[in-house]
Scaffold this active site. Structure first.
Site, PDB file in Angstrom:
ATOM      1  N   SER A 124       9.558  89.737 112.008  1.00 41.01           N
ATOM      2  CA  SER A 124       8.567  90.651 111.437  1.00 41.01           C
ATOM      3  C   SER A 124       7.287  89.917 111.093  1.00 41.01           C
ATOM      4  CB  SER A 124       9.155  91.292 110.168  1.00 41.01           C
ATOM      5  OG  SER A 124       8.156  91.920 109.393  1.00 41.01           O
ATOM      6  N   TYR A 148      12.533  91.156 101.771  1.00 41.26           N
ATOM      7  CA  TYR A 148      12.734  91.502 103.189  1.00 41.26           C
ATOM      8  C   TYR A 148      12.069  90.466 104.087  1.00 41.26           C
ATOM      9  CZ  TYR A 148      11.667  93.626 107.687  1.00 41.26           C
ATOM     10  OH  TYR A 148      11.501  93.846 109.029  1.00 41.26           O
ATOM     11  N   LYS A 152      13.616  87.428 106.850  1.00 37.60           N
ATOM     12  CA  LYS A 152      13.181  87.203 108.226  1.00 37.60           C
ATOM     13  C   LYS A 152      12.736  85.759 108.428  1.00 37.60           C
ATOM     14  CE  LYS A 152      13.866  91.373 109.821  1.00 37.60           C
ATOM     15  NZ  LYS A 152      14.937  91.630 110.813  1.00 37.60           N
TER      16      LYS A 152
END
Length: 329
Positions: A124, A148, A152
Site C-alpha cells: 500500500s 494498517y 504493510k
C-alpha cells in the site's frame, strides 16, 4: 501458471482472478469471507467461463495452508488476504498486526518449504507515510501514520529478508493507491460487509439511498479544495498490474507503485460521480480521520518501464462502473 490467490473473493482479489484467468492462468482461491461473500466465486466463474478451486480458510492457520500446498502444484502466490481499514486499525491495532503479519509469514514459510518461487504482495501507498508527493519507490520510507500502514511496511521488510536469505524466493511488492470502480459486467465490485470503510462504496450506497449521507473527513488540508487528495485507480487496471507483476517477476525484491500518477480530491470525486451518473450525493464535512494524510499520489514510471503496465481507465470510468455495480446493471 497455477496461482494461489489469498483473499481472492474480496474486491481486488476477485478482479485479479478474472484477469489471471483471461491471461491463461489457473487460480486457487483461499478466503475466510470475513469481508467478502461466497457468491463472488460464482460470479468470477460466470465472467471467466472457468471453474475455480475455493478454500474457505484463514491463511493465518498454518496447517490449513499446508494442506493447499500439498494438494496443488502451485507456481506462485498473490497475497491479498488482510484487514484493510485505516480507521479501524487505529482502534483495533492488535487485530491488524496479528492477521496481516502472521498471514504473510505463514504463506512465505509454505512457499519456501514447497519451493514456490513467485510471491506477489498486496502492499500500500501508506508505507510512504506523510512523504513528499509524488511517491517514488526508491524514496526513504517515513514513519507510517496508522497500524494498517505499519503492517504493510513490516510485511515488506519480512518478505525482503526472506528473499535475501532464500535465493529462489522472488518477491514483488505492489504499493497501490486507492482502488475504485468495478468490472464492466457489473457482476463484481466493491461489496463490503456492513457499513463501508472506503469512499466509493459509501458514495454509491448514499446515492442509492441505503445510507443517509456521506461523511467527508476534513476540509482544511493543504489541497486544491481542502479535502484529501488521493490517486484513484480503476480496480481492473490494478488487477492487470498484478498479472504483469507475477508474469515478469525478476529474481530478488521488486517494488512497484500501481496508480495513475494523478491526484483527485474527495470533493472532485464526489462531483464527478454526481455529474456522470446524474444523481445527487448528500454529504457533510466532519473532523479529520485519525491516520489520514493530506495528499497521496504515485510516480508510476517504473511500472510502465519494467512491467509494460500503465493505468488506462479514467475517473469517469471509475464512477460509472461503480454505480453500474451498485445498481446491479
Amino acid at each position: 501458471m497455477n496461482i494461489l490467490v489469498t483473499g481472492g473473493a474480496g474486491y481486488i482479489g476477485s478482479h485479479t482472478c478474472v484477469s489471471l484467468i483471461a491471461a491463461g492462468h489457473d487460480v486457487i482461491v483461499a478466503d475466510n469471507l470475513c469481508n467478502s461473500k461466497i457468491e463472488t466465486i460464482d460470479k468470477i466463474e460466470k465472467i471467466s467461463g472457468k471453474s475455480i478451486i475455493f478454500y474457505e480458510i484463514d491463511v493465518t492457520e498454518e496447517s490449513k495452508v499446508e494442506e493447499i500446498f500439498l494438494k496443488h502444484n502451485i507456481d506462485g502466490v498473490i497475497h491479498f488476504a488482510g484487514l484493510k481499514a485505516v480507521g479501524e486499525s487505529v482502534s483495533k491495532p492488535l487485530d491488524y498486526y496479528y492477521n496481516n503479519l502472521v498471514s504473510t509469514m505463514v504463506l512465505s514459510k509454505a512457499c519456501i518449504r514447497h519451493r514456490v518461487s513467485k510471491f506477489v504482495f498486496s502492499s500500500s501507498a501508506t508505507v510512504y507515510g506523510d512523504n513528499k508527493v509524488p511517491f517514488k519507490e526508491d524514496m526513504p520510507l517515513l514513519e507510517t501514520t496508522n497500524p494498517y500502514g505499519e503492517t504493510k511496511a513490516m510485511s515488506e521488510r519480512i518478505l525482503s529478508d526472506i528473499s535475501k536469505a532464500n535465493e529462489g524466493f522472488s518477491v514483488s511488492l505492489l504499493r497501490y493507491f486507492n482502488p475504485v470502480g468495478a468490472h464492466e459486467s457489473g457482476l463484481i465490485g466493491e461489496d463490503p460487509n456492513g457499513i463501508p470503510n472506503n469512499l466509493m462504496p459509501f458514495i454509491t450506497q448514499v446515492a442509492k439511498g441505503k445510507l443517509k449521507k456521506l461523511s467527508i473527513f476534513g476540509s482544511d488540508y493543504d489541497t486544491v479544495d481542502g479535502t484529501g487528495v488521493r490517486d484513484y485507480i480503476h480496480v481492473v487496471d490494478l488487477a492487470e498490474g498484478h498479472v504483469k507483476a507475477i508474469e515478469k517477476l525478476e529474481k530478488g525484491i521488486n517494488i512497484y507503485n500501481l496508480g495513475t500518477g494523478k491526484g483527485t480530491s474527495v470533493l472532485e470525486l464526489v462531483e464527478t460521480f454526481k455529474r456522470i451518473n446524474n444523481i445527487d450525493v448528500p454529504y457533510e464535512v466532519v473532523d479529520r480521520r485519525p491516520g489520514d494524510i493530506a495528499s497521496c499520489y504515485a510516480d508510476v514510471s517504473k511500472a510502465e518501464y519494467e512491467l509494460g503496465w500503465k493505468a488506462v481507465r479514467t475517473v469517469e470510468d471509475m464512477v460509472r462502473d461503480s454505480w453500474r455495480f451498485e445498481m446491479g446493471v
